[in-house]
Design a protein around this motif. Structure first.
Motif, PDB file in Angstrom:
ATOM      1  N   THR A 233       0.865  -1.169   0.000  1.00 58.46           N
ATOM      2  CA  THR A 233       0.000   0.000   0.000  1.00 58.46           C
ATOM      3  C   THR A 233       0.904   1.222   0.000  1.00 58.46           C
ATOM      4  O   THR A 233       1.844   1.302   0.790  1.00 58.46           O
ATOM      5  CB  THR A 233      -0.903   0.021   1.246  1.00 58.46           C
ATOM      6  OG1 THR A 233      -1.691  -1.172   1.256  1.00 58.46           O
ATOM      7  CG2 THR A 233      -1.824   1.216   1.248  1.00 58.46           C
ATOM      8  N   ASN A 234       0.620   2.157  -0.894  1.00 60.82           N
ATOM      9  CA  ASN A 234       1.430   3.361  -1.012  1.00 60.82           C
ATOM     10  C   ASN A 234       0.526   4.585  -0.866  1.00 60.82           C
ATOM     11  O   ASN A 234      -0.478   4.691  -1.566  1.00 60.82           O
ATOM     12  CB  ASN A 234       2.132   3.384  -2.378  1.00 60.82           C
ATOM     13  CG  ASN A 234       2.955   4.629  -2.569  1.00 60.82           C
ATOM     14  OD1 ASN A 234       3.637   5.075  -1.659  1.00 60.82           O
ATOM     15  ND2 ASN A 234       2.876   5.212  -3.749  1.00 60.82           N
TER      16      ASN A 234
ATOM     17  N   THR B 298      -3.021  10.566  -2.553  1.00 54.87           N
ATOM     18  CA  THR B 298      -3.399   9.388  -3.324  1.00 54.87           C
ATOM     19  C   THR B 298      -2.968   8.141  -2.569  1.00 54.87           C
ATOM     20  O   THR B 298      -1.874   8.098  -2.007  1.00 54.87           O
ATOM     21  CB  THR B 298      -2.708   9.400  -4.706  1.00 54.87           C
ATOM     22  OG1 THR B 298      -3.028  10.606  -5.380  1.00 54.87           O
ATOM     23  CG2 THR B 298      -3.139   8.226  -5.552  1.00 54.87           C
ATOM     24  N   GLN B 299      -3.842   7.141  -2.556  1.00 57.59           N
ATOM     25  CA  GLN B 299      -3.477   5.848  -1.972  1.00 57.59           C
ATOM     26  C   GLN B 299      -3.629   4.792  -3.043  1.00 57.59           C
ATOM     27  O   GLN B 299      -4.650   4.718  -3.709  1.00 57.59           O
ATOM     28  CB  GLN B 299      -4.357   5.520  -0.769  1.00 57.59           C
ATOM     29  CG  GLN B 299      -3.995   4.189  -0.131  1.00 57.59           C
ATOM     30  CD  GLN B 299      -4.611   4.006   1.228  1.00 57.59           C
ATOM     31  OE1 GLN B 299      -4.655   4.934   2.021  1.00 57.59           O
ATOM     32  NE2 GLN B 299      -5.074   2.802   1.512  1.00 57.59           N
TER      33      GLN B 299
ATOM     34  N   SER C  33      -3.112  -3.659  -9.589  1.00 56.36           N
ATOM     35  CA  SER C  33      -2.815  -2.306  -9.115  1.00 56.36           C
ATOM     36  C   SER C  33      -4.112  -1.527  -9.092  1.00 56.36           C
ATOM     37  O   SER C  33      -4.897  -1.595 -10.045  1.00 56.36           O
ATOM     38  CB  SER C  33      -1.826  -1.598 -10.044  1.00 56.36           C
ATOM     39  OG  SER C  33      -0.603  -2.274 -10.071  1.00 56.36           O
ATOM     40  N   GLY C  34      -4.335  -0.792  -8.022  1.00 58.62           N
ATOM     41  CA  GLY C  34      -5.553  -0.013  -7.914  1.00 58.62           C
ATOM     42  C   GLY C  34      -5.334   1.273  -7.149  1.00 58.62           C
ATOM     43  O   GLY C  34      -4.392   1.393  -6.361  1.00 58.62           O
ATOM     44  N   THR C  35      -6.226   2.241  -7.379  1.00 57.25           N
ATOM     45  CA  THR C  35      -6.156   3.551  -6.732  1.00 57.25           C
ATOM     46  C   THR C  35      -7.432   3.781  -5.935  1.00 57.25           C
ATOM     47  O   THR C  35      -8.537   3.567  -6.441  1.00 57.25           O
ATOM     48  CB  THR C  35      -5.982   4.660  -7.780  1.00 57.25           C
ATOM     49  OG1 THR C  35      -4.812   4.375  -8.559  1.00 57.25           O
ATOM     50  CG2 THR C  35      -5.826   6.020  -7.136  1.00 57.25           C
TER      51      THR C  35
END
Length: 154
Positions: A36-37, A59-60, A125-127
Motif C-alpha cells: 500500500t502506497n 493518493t493511496q 494495481s488499484g487507486t
C-alpha cells in the motif's frame, strides 16, 4: 517491553465479493506479495512573509501479487468487475490484531502471466476512490485449501 517486528506474511489483502446473497469477504489464494502506497502532491507557498509547503492531493494505491490457483473466485470476480467498470472493495488486514482498513479501489491494472515452466501469476494495481474505513474483523478469511498429495487413483 520489547518491540516485535512484523513479517510480510502477517499482512494480507482480501476483497469483498458481492452476489445475490450479499457481500462475502474472500482472500485471494496464494498471495505472494502486496503493498500500500500513500503519496501526496505538495503545494508550494512563497510570499514576502513566509515560504513552505502544504499538502495537495493525497493518493493511496494498492498492489498485490499471487499465484493463479484453481478454485479461487478472486481472479474471475476481478476480471468481471474491471470489464463492468466496477470498483473493488479491498481490505488490508493485519493478521496479528485482525485490524483492517478497506476502501473502494479503481483497478488500473490486472495482469495474469503464463510463462512456460513457471507458475501462473497475477498482479493487481488499484487507486483508492474516496475514504478508508478501519474495522476489527472477527476472523481472517481462509486462504487456499491445502492440496492432498495422497490420492488413491490408479
Amino acid at each position: 517491553m520489547s518491540a516485535i517486528e512484523y513479517k510480510g506474511d502477517e499482512f494480507l489483502y482480501a476483497v469483498a465479493v458481492e452476489d445475490d446473497e450479499g457481500e462475502t469477504l474472500i482472500r485471494p489464494f496464494n498471495q505472494t506479495g502486496g503493498s500500500t502506497n500513500i503519496s501526496s502532491d505538495s503545494i508550494d507557498l512563497a510570499t514576502k512573509d513566509k515560504s513552505g509547503s502544504d499538502y495537495g492531493n493525497v493518493t493511496q494505491e494498492v498492489s498485490l501479487e499471487g499465484l493463479v490457483t484453481e478454485g479461487d473466485p478472486f481472479v474471475d470476480y476481478t476480471k468481471k468487475a474491471i470489464r463492468k467498470k466496477k470498483f473493488l472493495k479491498i481490505y488490508e488486514i493485519n493478521t496479528r490484531t485482525k485490524v483492517a482498513e478497506h476502501g473502494m479501489y479503481m483497478i488500473s491494472s490486472f495482469e495474469r502471466s503464463y510463462s512456460n515452466g513457471e507458475f501462473a501469476t497475477y498482479s493487481l494495481s488499484g487507486t483508492l476512490n474516496g475514504d478508508v474505513t478501519e474495522e476489527t474483523l472477527t476472523e481472517v478469511p481462509e486462504g487456499a485449501p491445502t492440496t492432498d498429495d495422497n490420492t488413491d487413483t490408479p
